[in-house]
Design an enzyme around this catalytic site. Structure first.
Site, PDB file in Angstrom:
ATOM      1  N   ARG A 294       0.936  -1.141  -0.074  1.00 26.57           N
ATOM      2  CA  ARG A 294      -0.009  -0.170  -0.051  1.00 26.57           C
ATOM      3  C   ARG A 294       0.910   1.263   0.083  1.00 26.57           C
ATOM      4  O   ARG A 294       1.349   1.668   1.112  1.00 26.57           O
ATOM      5  CB  ARG A 294      -0.796   0.147   1.329  1.00 26.57           C
ATOM      6  CG  ARG A 294      -1.864  -1.024   1.469  1.00 26.57           C
ATOM      7  CD  ARG A 294      -2.802  -1.098   2.481  1.00 26.57           C
ATOM      8  NE  ARG A 294      -3.969  -1.746   2.300  1.00 26.57           N
ATOM      9  CZ  ARG A 294      -4.223  -2.946   3.032  1.00 26.57           C
ATOM     10  NH1 ARG A 294      -3.162  -3.636   3.483  1.00 26.57           N
ATOM     11  NH2 ARG A 294      -5.334  -3.461   2.956  1.00 26.57           N
ATOM     12  N   ARG A 330       0.855  -1.359  -5.451  1.00 24.36           N
ATOM     13  CA  ARG A 330      -0.178  -0.717  -5.838  1.00 24.36           C
ATOM     14  C   ARG A 330      -0.170   0.767  -5.881  1.00 24.36           C
ATOM     15  O   ARG A 330       0.625   1.182  -5.024  1.00 24.36           O
ATOM     16  CB  ARG A 330      -1.300  -0.794  -4.814  1.00 24.36           C
ATOM     17  CG  ARG A 330      -2.559   0.091  -4.950  1.00 24.36           C
ATOM     18  CD  ARG A 330      -3.647  -0.365  -4.103  1.00 24.36           C
ATOM     19  NE  ARG A 330      -3.586  -0.038  -2.697  1.00 24.36           N
ATOM     20  CZ  ARG A 330      -4.180  -0.144  -1.803  1.00 24.36           C
ATOM     21  NH1 ARG A 330      -5.472  -0.976  -1.749  1.00 24.36           N
ATOM     22  NH2 ARG A 330      -4.247   0.465  -0.722  1.00 24.36           N
ATOM     23  N   GLU A 430     -12.154  -4.290  -6.972  1.00 20.55           N
ATOM     24  CA  GLU A 430     -12.831  -3.857  -5.716  1.00 20.55           C
ATOM     25  C   GLU A 430     -14.091  -3.024  -6.005  1.00 20.55           C
ATOM     26  O   GLU A 430     -14.412  -2.444  -4.943  1.00 20.55           O
ATOM     27  CB  GLU A 430     -11.882  -3.402  -4.650  1.00 20.55           C
ATOM     28  CG  GLU A 430     -10.958  -2.085  -5.409  1.00 20.55           C
ATOM     29  CD  GLU A 430      -9.731  -1.638  -4.340  1.00 20.55           C
ATOM     30  OE1 GLU A 430      -9.894  -1.835  -3.122  1.00 20.55           O
ATOM     31  OE2 GLU A 430      -9.012  -0.787  -4.949  1.00 20.55           O
ATOM     32  N   ASN A 453     -12.380  -6.171   0.897  1.00 27.90           N
ATOM     33  CA  ASN A 453     -12.453  -5.199   1.696  1.00 27.90           C
ATOM     34  C   ASN A 453     -13.443  -3.953   1.288  1.00 27.90           C
ATOM     35  O   ASN A 453     -14.482  -3.989   1.631  1.00 27.90           O
ATOM     36  CB  ASN A 453     -11.291  -4.441   2.504  1.00 27.90           C
ATOM     37  CG  ASN A 453     -10.251  -5.484   3.044  1.00 27.90           C
ATOM     38  OD1 ASN A 453     -10.637  -6.492   3.332  1.00 27.90           O
ATOM     39  ND2 ASN A 453      -9.076  -4.780   3.018  1.00 27.90           N
ATOM     40  N   ASP A 454     -12.885  -3.528   0.022  1.00 27.98           N
ATOM     41  CA  ASP A 454     -13.921  -2.573  -0.710  1.00 27.98           C
ATOM     42  C   ASP A 454     -14.931  -3.280  -1.483  1.00 27.98           C
ATOM     43  O   ASP A 454     -16.034  -2.599  -1.672  1.00 27.98           O
ATOM     44  CB  ASP A 454     -13.001  -1.598  -1.692  1.00 27.98           C
ATOM     45  CG  ASP A 454     -12.484  -0.450  -0.894  1.00 27.98           C
ATOM     46  OD1 ASP A 454     -13.017   0.175   0.273  1.00 27.98           O
ATOM     47  OD2 ASP A 454     -11.375  -0.232  -0.976  1.00 27.98           O
ATOM     48  N   ARG A 464     -17.316   0.111   5.171  1.00 30.67           N
ATOM     49  CA  ARG A 464     -16.778  -0.755   6.061  1.00 30.67           C
ATOM     50  C   ARG A 464     -16.319  -0.328   7.342  1.00 30.67           C
ATOM     51  O   ARG A 464     -15.715  -1.244   8.312  1.00 30.67           O
ATOM     52  CB  ARG A 464     -15.290  -1.326   5.244  1.00 30.67           C
ATOM     53  CG  ARG A 464     -14.543  -0.180   4.828  1.00 30.67           C
ATOM     54  CD  ARG A 464     -13.482  -0.512   3.849  1.00 30.67           C
ATOM     55  NE  ARG A 464     -12.086  -0.798   4.211  1.00 30.67           N
ATOM     56  CZ  ARG A 464     -11.219  -1.052   3.132  1.00 30.67           C
ATOM     57  NH1 ARG A 464     -11.188  -0.886   1.977  1.00 30.67           N
ATOM     58  NH2 ARG A 464      -9.870  -1.349   4.015  1.00 30.67           N
ATOM     59  N   CYS A 501      -6.276  -9.820  -2.116  1.00 30.05           N
ATOM     60  CA  CYS A 501      -5.419  -9.074  -1.079  1.00 30.05           C
ATOM     61  C   CYS A 501      -6.155  -8.352  -0.047  1.00 30.05           C
ATOM     62  O   CYS A 501      -5.811  -7.761   0.981  1.00 30.05           O
ATOM     63  CB  CYS A 501      -4.543  -8.191  -1.638  1.00 30.05           C
ATOM     64  SG  CYS A 501      -5.593  -6.956  -2.620  1.00 30.05           S
TER      65      CYS A 501
HETATM   66  C1  PEP Z   1      -9.319  -4.114  -0.197  1.00 28.89           C
HETATM   67  O1  PEP Z   1     -10.228  -2.935  -0.561  1.00 28.89           O
HETATM   68  O2  PEP Z   1      -9.794  -5.176  -0.164  1.00 28.89           O
HETATM   69  C2  PEP Z   1      -7.914  -3.751  -0.217  1.00 28.89           C
HETATM   70  C3  PEP Z   1      -7.129  -4.767  -0.025  1.00 28.89           C
HETATM   71  O3  PEP Z   1      -7.257  -2.356  -0.352  1.00 28.89           O
HETATM   72  P1  PEP Z   1      -7.771  -1.343   1.024  1.00 28.89           P
HETATM   73  O4  PEP Z   1      -8.012  -2.262   2.302  1.00 28.89           O
HETATM   74  O5  PEP Z   1      -6.265  -0.683   1.389  1.00 28.89           O
HETATM   75  O6  PEP Z   1      -8.734  -0.381   0.610  1.00 28.89           O
HETATM   76 MG    MG Z   2      -9.278  -1.019  -1.451  1.00 31.96          MG
END
Ligand code: PEP
Ligand code: MG
Length: 595
Positions: A294, A330, A430, A453-454, A464, A501
């Site tokens: 990141r 990324r 995402e 996650n997103d 989230r 990820c």
């Molecule tokens: C996600 O969105 O799953 C991700 C890995 O990126 P971040 O948590 O940094 O938004």
């Molecule tokens: Mg993300």
């Protein structure tokens, strides 16, 4: 007293509370005494500001270098400027208290710089706003908490843990983290797991109940916080802490093993990192590569953009550390909850749906090119760097990024600077749009990595980080699972590698599903590498296929989660975490048996 929150990062931490309260900087109750007193207060405030800022600059010079320290010494010089001082004094003469004088003059300068044509000049505006806040805090007698100076055994209690707060944090002094906001996949949770610190988030009114120096036990696996525990409780938790450490020690046997399932199929098990330095720890923890770097952390806690050399050095360091192993980096994922003050981004009504990540970068090609050039150059020697685009929602974004990448290659070629000509360009899946056009994106991308996650937040339209919608936000929602399955299928069809990820990659209940669908790569926090390897090793292909079929036949997130948790031996419901902890401890024997 027991406070309940969201279990965000496993482990048990015992220590004393250090509360981080945001300074209000409200001076409406400050009364103007007289000219001389206010002038003297102003001068003392400025002198104190200079003393503290010089000390901070010395620390930064040591840790980051002269250039970064200059930002702070520049603030001291600005406040020493006789013209600026005389303007503040004039305001005092006109009846303003020291706070109002400092505020009005700083705000006026910040506004002036914010309108400048030149990017560098505009960045000065953020410097002055920072200077204003710190000077006002001094004048108002607000304590400035230096997180790099916390005593050992501190439990950090804050409204939120922001990425920039963690930069100066000394991990060895922190026993645990406790916040009033954030969910399991919020950045506070991800940061806590990256730092391998126990964390409980979204504890309502934590800062009201907890005072500095209170004794705390934070059980990050159960989401529980015990305020001022008695001796018996402390002893019990100390034993639990010991058992967890034993469990971790036992998992160490998986460090140098390949990641294979019970039928002999191999998987790639990578780590997520937030800084170049973390690559070393990931490698030590047994990661086979980096699945997500990141890079936004490289841009935070500074007053201006990291230039090409700074970025090149950071990316090259990771590339060298991981020698011969893949490193997926990324590009800048700014916006949403990841603010970078000096970029002066416009406030937005819906920042998570706004001008962020790839959208922002493509609209600032000069800024983006610096990062792309640094990545191309950093990959020149090891050829192990892959570039990943965040928050892609349409094919055009990938094409535009590729075009920019080609421009950067041509520039480097002309300048005779070495770079990786064949660097892979991948897409992070995402957004629901990207998931639905995964087949089209697969034609444009070198690889996929699913950001669950997103993807979960956008698919369900549930923030989230918001505890109020925590019960809706679930990666087990059939819509999210179907999306993941389809994305993996599209990647397989196109013959490109696909990973996950997001935090789901390390959830024992999801791992068999991802295996069944043919995922190639799992990228997890450093702390989860070994437990994920152990988990993958327990499953046979025939079992995962059966389980996936059963889970996808169910119609609610709760029933899917129940089915999967039962299959992996994690009881469901409120009792889940408590007995999970007991199970984890008793599973030590199981692991011992497997070893
Ligand atoms: C996600 O969105 O799953 C991700 C890995 O990126 P971040 O948590 O940094 O938004
Ligand atoms: Mg993300």
């Amino acid at each position: 007293m027991i406070l309940q929150g969201i279990a965000a990062s496993d482990g048990i931490g015992l220590g004393r509370a250090v509360c981080v309260r945001e300074a209000s900087l409200d001076y409406s109750n400050v009364r103007y005494s007289d000219k001389e007193t206010e002038k003297a207060r102003l001068q003392e405030g400025i002198a104190e500001f200079s003393r503290r800022t010089s000390a901070m600059a010395a620390q930064i010079r040591e840790r980051l270098g002269e250039k970064e320290a200059e930002i702070l010494t520049g603030q001291i010089a600005m406040l020493a400027d006789p013209y600026m001082r005389s303007q503040m004094e004039e305001a005092v003469e006109g009846g303003s208290c020291a706070e109002a004088a400092a505020d009005s003059v700083c705000t006026m300068y910040a506004g002036m710089f914010a309108c400048a044509e030149d990017e560098l000049m505009r960045q000065r505006s953020a410097d002055i706003r920072d200077m204003r806040g710190r000077l006002l805090a001094i004048l108002l007698g607000e304590m400035e908490l230096d997180l790099s100076q916390l005593a050992p055994g501190s439990v950090l209690v804050a409204r939120d843990l922001t990425p920039s707060m963690t930069v100066g944090l000394k991990k060895e002094n922190i026993a645990a983290i406790l916040t009033e906001t954030g969910g399991r996949t919020s950045h506070a949770a991800i940061l806590a797991r990256a730092l391998e610190l126990p964390a409980v988030l979204s504890v309502p009114k934590a800062l009201e109940f907890i005072k500095d120096g209170d004794g705390l036990i934070v059980d990050g696996g159960m989401g529980e916080v015990i305020l001022n525990p008695d001796e018996r409780t402390r002893d019990e938790y100390l034993k639990g802490q010991e058992a967890l450490l034993t469990q971790r020690a036992l998992l160490a046997a998986y460090r140098d093993r390949p990641t294979v399932d019970a039928s002999g199929k191999r998987y790639r098990l990578y780590a997520n990192i937030g800084s170049a330095a973390e690559a070393e720890a990931a490698l030590r923890a047994g990661a086979e590569g980096i699945g997500l770097f990141r890079t936004e952390f490289l841009f935070m806690n500074r007053a201006s953009l990291p230039d090409e050399t700074v970025q090149y050095e950071a990316y090259r360091e990771v590339s060298h550390t991981m020698k011969g192993r893949e490193v997926i980096i990324r590009t800048l994922d700014v916006g949403g909850d990841k603010a970078i003050e000096y970029l002066n981004m416009e406030p937005e009504e819906n920042p998570f749906l706004g001008h962020r990540a790839i959208r922002y970068c493509l609209d600032c090609p000069e800024l983006y090119k610096v990062q792309l050039r640094a990545l191309l150059r950093a990959g020149a020697e090891e050829k192990n760097i892959r570039i990943m685009l965040p928050l892609v929602s349409c094919v055009e974004e990938v094409r535009s990024a590729r075009k920019l990448l080609e421009i950067c290659k041509a520039e480097l070629e002309a300048e005779r600077i070495p770079y990786d000509k064949d660097i892979a360009l991948g897409v992070m899946i995402e957004t629901p749009a990207a998931a639905l056009i995964a087949d089209l994106l697969a034609r444009e991308a070198g690889f996929f990595s699913i950001g669950t996650n997103d993807l979960t937040q956008y698919t369900i339209a549930a923030d989230r980080g918001n505890a109020m919608v925590e019960k809706l936000y679930s990666v087990f929602h059939p819509a999210v699972l179907r999306s993941i399955r389809n994305v993996i299928a599209a990647a397989k069809e196109a013959g490109i590698p696909v990973g996950v990820c997001g935090e789901a990659a390390a959830d024992p209940a999801l791992i068999p599903l991802l295996m069944a669908w043919g995922l190639d790569e799992f990228s997890v926090s450093t702390a989860s590498v070994l437990s994920s390897r152990a988990c993958i090793g327990r499953w046979h292909e025939s079992e995962t296929a059966k389980l996936a079929q059963e889970a996808l036949g169910l119609s609610t997130a709760a029933s899917v989660e129940r089915c999967l948790r039962t299959a992996v031996g994690q009881p469901e419901g409120g009792e889940f975490r408590r007995s999970h902890r007991r199970q984890e401890i008793s599973r030590i024997e199981g692991i011992q048996g497997e070893i």
